[in-house]
Design an enzyme around this catalytic site. Structure first.
Site, short mmCIF file in Angstrom:
data_model
loop_
_atom_site.label_atom_id
_atom_site.label_comp_id
_atom_site.label_asym_id
_atom_site.label_seq_id
_atom_site.Cartn_x
_atom_site.Cartn_y
_atom_site.Cartn_z
N ARG A 1 0.82 -1.22 0.00
CA ARG A 1 0.00 0.00 0.00
C ARG A 1 0.85 1.27 0.00
O ARG A 1 0.61 2.19 -0.77
CB ARG A 1 -0.94 0.02 1.20
CG ARG A 1 -2.03 -1.04 1.15
CD ARG A 1 -2.81 -1.10 2.43
NE ARG A 1 -1.88 -1.38 3.54
CZ ARG A 1 -2.14 -1.14 4.82
NH1 ARG A 1 -3.29 -0.62 5.18
NH2 ARG A 1 -1.26 -1.43 5.75
N ASN B 1 -5.98 -2.76 2.34
CA ASN B 1 -5.94 -4.21 2.55
C ASN B 1 -7.36 -4.74 2.72
O ASN B 1 -8.21 -4.05 3.28
CB ASN B 1 -5.14 -4.56 3.81
CG ASN B 1 -3.65 -4.43 3.61
OD1 ASN B 1 -3.16 -4.39 2.49
ND2 ASN B 1 -2.92 -4.38 4.70
#
Length: 106
Positions: free
Chosen positions: A18, A36
């Site tokens: 990320r 996520n």
């Protein structure tokens, strides 16, 4: 301008996916978000110039060095221009992609 929804599968959590995607997206000048998911995948929405969005998608197929990407699902959506930055999200608010209808579809 275009918008793409991505779902990335494989070893993509706990490997700075990320944070690295956010850095790549910001460097390319696109907006959107990444997060996520409970099943171990990563979900993202990317908006911006087609060439830049396609570069983010290409990067997502590799990910950061520790990632092991198995597959990337891409759904093209109508551009909305709703983001000012590219951010990491921590919520699990459901997101349903709305694909662009192909000509001839109902």
């Amino acid at each position: 301008m275009v918008r793409a929804y991505l779902r990335i599968y494989g070893l993509v959590q706990g490997v700075f996916f990320r944070a690295t995607m956010r850095d790549v997206a910001r460097r390319l000048g696109v907006t959107g978000w990444v997060r996520n998911m409970p099943d171990g995948s990563v979900e993202a929405v990317v908006e911006g110039p087609r060439e830049a969005v396609e570069k983010v998608i290409q990067w997502a197929h590799r990910g950061p060095p520790a990632a092991r990407v198995e597959r990337v699902e891409v759904i093209w959506e109508p551009y909305r221009g709703e983001f000012r930055d590219f951010t990491i999200r921590y919520d699990l608010e459901p997101y349903t992609p709305r694909p662009i209808k192909q000509s001839g579809e109902g």
